[in-house]
Design a protein around this motif. Structure first.
Motif, PDB file in Angstrom:
ATOM      1  N   VAL A  10      -1.675  -4.309  -6.642  1.00 27.27           N
ATOM      2  CA  VAL A  10      -1.353  -3.780  -5.314  1.00 27.27           C
ATOM      3  C   VAL A  10      -2.535  -3.937  -4.359  1.00 27.27           C
ATOM      4  O   VAL A  10      -2.361  -4.321  -3.196  1.00 27.27           O
ATOM      5  CB  VAL A  10      -0.926  -2.298  -5.406  1.00 27.27           C
ATOM      6  N   GLU A  11      -3.739  -3.662  -4.848  1.00 28.30           N
ATOM      7  CA  GLU A  11      -4.921  -3.771  -3.988  1.00 28.30           C
ATOM      8  C   GLU A  11      -5.145  -5.210  -3.527  1.00 28.30           C
ATOM      9  O   GLU A  11      -5.516  -5.445  -2.375  1.00 28.30           O
ATOM     10  CB  GLU A  11      -6.169  -3.251  -4.714  1.00 28.30           C
ATOM     11  N   ALA A  12      -4.910  -6.168  -4.413  1.00 25.74           N
ATOM     12  CA  ALA A  12      -5.088  -7.573  -4.051  1.00 25.74           C
ATOM     13  C   ALA A  12      -4.063  -8.009  -3.010  1.00 25.74           C
ATOM     14  O   ALA A  12      -4.397  -8.730  -2.061  1.00 25.74           O
ATOM     15  CB  ALA A  12      -4.986  -8.458  -5.292  1.00 25.74           C
ATOM     16  N   HIS A  16      -4.851  -9.174   0.755  1.00 21.33           N
ATOM     17  CA  HIS A  16      -4.331 -10.440   1.267  1.00 21.33           C
ATOM     18  C   HIS A  16      -3.576 -10.229   2.576  1.00 21.33           C
ATOM     19  O   HIS A  16      -3.694 -11.038   3.504  1.00 21.33           O
ATOM     20  CB  HIS A  16      -3.433 -11.100   0.220  1.00 21.33           C
ATOM     21  N   ALA A  17      -2.820  -9.142   2.675  1.00 21.55           N
ATOM     22  CA  ALA A  17      -2.103  -8.835   3.917  1.00 21.55           C
ATOM     23  C   ALA A  17      -3.086  -8.651   5.072  1.00 21.55           C
ATOM     24  O   ALA A  17      -2.840  -9.119   6.193  1.00 21.55           O
ATOM     25  CB  ALA A  17      -1.247  -7.585   3.741  1.00 21.55           C
ATOM     26  N   ASN A  79       3.331  -8.397   7.375  1.00 19.78           N
ATOM     27  CA  ASN A  79       4.206  -7.226   7.253  1.00 19.78           C
ATOM     28  C   ASN A  79       5.011  -7.265   5.959  1.00 19.78           C
ATOM     29  O   ASN A  79       5.205  -6.241   5.299  1.00 19.78           O
ATOM     30  CB  ASN A  79       5.143  -7.124   8.449  1.00 19.78           C
ATOM     31  N   LEU A  80       5.487  -8.454   5.581  1.00 16.87           N
ATOM     32  CA  LEU A  80       6.225  -8.591   4.329  1.00 16.87           C
ATOM     33  C   LEU A  80       5.336  -8.283   3.126  1.00 16.87           C
ATOM     34  O   LEU A  80       5.778  -7.645   2.162  1.00 16.87           O
ATOM     35  CB  LEU A  80       6.808  -9.998   4.203  1.00 16.87           C
ATOM     36  N   LEU A  81       4.096  -8.724   3.183  1.00 15.85           N
ATOM     37  CA  LEU A  81       3.166  -8.435   2.091  1.00 15.85           C
ATOM     38  C   LEU A  81       2.924  -6.932   1.961  1.00 15.85           C
ATOM     39  O   LEU A  81       2.899  -6.393   0.856  1.00 15.85           O
ATOM     40  CB  LEU A  81       1.842  -9.170   2.304  1.00 15.85           C
ATOM     41  N   ARG A  82       2.786  -6.256   3.098  1.00 14.67           N
ATOM     42  CA  ARG A  82       2.603  -4.805   3.054  1.00 14.67           C
ATOM     43  C   ARG A  82       3.844  -4.118   2.492  1.00 14.67           C
ATOM     44  O   ARG A  82       3.752  -3.171   1.713  1.00 14.67           O
ATOM     45  CB  ARG A  82       2.256  -4.266   4.436  1.00 14.67           C
ATOM     46  N   ALA A  83       5.016  -4.598   2.874  1.00 18.37           N
ATOM     47  CA  ALA A  83       6.258  -4.030   2.339  1.00 18.37           C
ATOM     48  C   ALA A  83       6.343  -4.263   0.835  1.00 18.37           C
ATOM     49  O   ALA A  83       6.808  -3.399   0.088  1.00 18.37           O
ATOM     50  CB  ALA A  83       7.465  -4.636   3.042  1.00 18.37           C
ATOM     51  N   VAL A  86       4.506  -1.677  -1.174  1.00 19.89           N
ATOM     52  CA  VAL A  86       5.244  -0.423  -1.333  1.00 19.89           C
ATOM     53  C   VAL A  86       6.220  -0.557  -2.493  1.00 19.89           C
ATOM     54  O   VAL A  86       6.314   0.319  -3.357  1.00 19.89           O
ATOM     55  CB  VAL A  86       5.990  -0.046  -0.034  1.00 19.89           C
ATOM     56  N   ASP A  87       6.938  -1.668  -2.537  1.00 18.55           N
ATOM     57  CA  ASP A  87       7.915  -1.884  -3.602  1.00 18.55           C
ATOM     58  C   ASP A  87       7.277  -1.941  -4.986  1.00 18.55           C
ATOM     59  O   ASP A  87       7.801  -1.375  -5.938  1.00 18.55           O
ATOM     60  CB  ASP A  87       8.711  -3.161  -3.359  1.00 18.55           C
ATOM     61  N   ILE A  88       6.156  -2.618  -5.111  1.00 21.21           N
ATOM     62  CA  ILE A  88       5.559  -2.778  -6.440  1.00 21.21           C
ATOM     63  C   ILE A  88       4.767  -1.549  -6.871  1.00 21.21           C
ATOM     64  O   ILE A  88       4.443  -1.415  -8.040  1.00 21.21           O
ATOM     65  CB  ILE A  88       4.681  -4.045  -6.545  1.00 21.21           C
TER      66      ILE A  88
END
Length: 106
Positions: A10-12, A16-17, A79-83, A86-88
């Motif tokens: 998640v941190e990576a 990246h985002a 934005n997709l990477l940030r979303a 949340v999912d993972i």
């Protein structure tokens, strides 16, 4: 057959985002510079302004549009990477609760 195990850091992904956001900011500055040149035709000098400026303006309009599209797409990717983070980062219990909440939508 065993299912493959997928683990995402998640941190990576969050890092990246942030990097993709920085690139979107750079692209936004380039887009603004392109628009600035289009507004100030005198930067090309008297001779080019009269002879080839119509061709250059058409090219600049196309480049400005493509740069804006690329900037927007890059920002959307961040934005997709940030979303995704949340999912993972959801636990099994949280995911089950979310799915149970969405069940009536079907």
């Amino acid at each position: 057959m065993a299912e493959p195990e997928l683990r995402l850091n998640v941190e990576a992904v969050t890092s990246h985002a942030a990097e993709v956001d920085e690139i979107a900011d750079i692209l936004d500055e380039v887009t603004a510079a392109c628009a600035h040149l289009d507004q100030h035709d005198e930067v090309y000098g008297e001779w080019p302004s009269k002879l080839i400026l119509p061709i250059l303006n058409t090219a600049q309009e196309d480049v400005s549009l493509r740069m804006r599209t690329g900037t927007d797409a890059t920002s959307h990717l961040a934005n997709l990477l940030r979303a995704l983070t949340v999912d993972i980062s959801l636990t099994d219990h949280e995911a089950a609760h979310l799915l149970a909440f969405r069940e009536p939508e079907r």
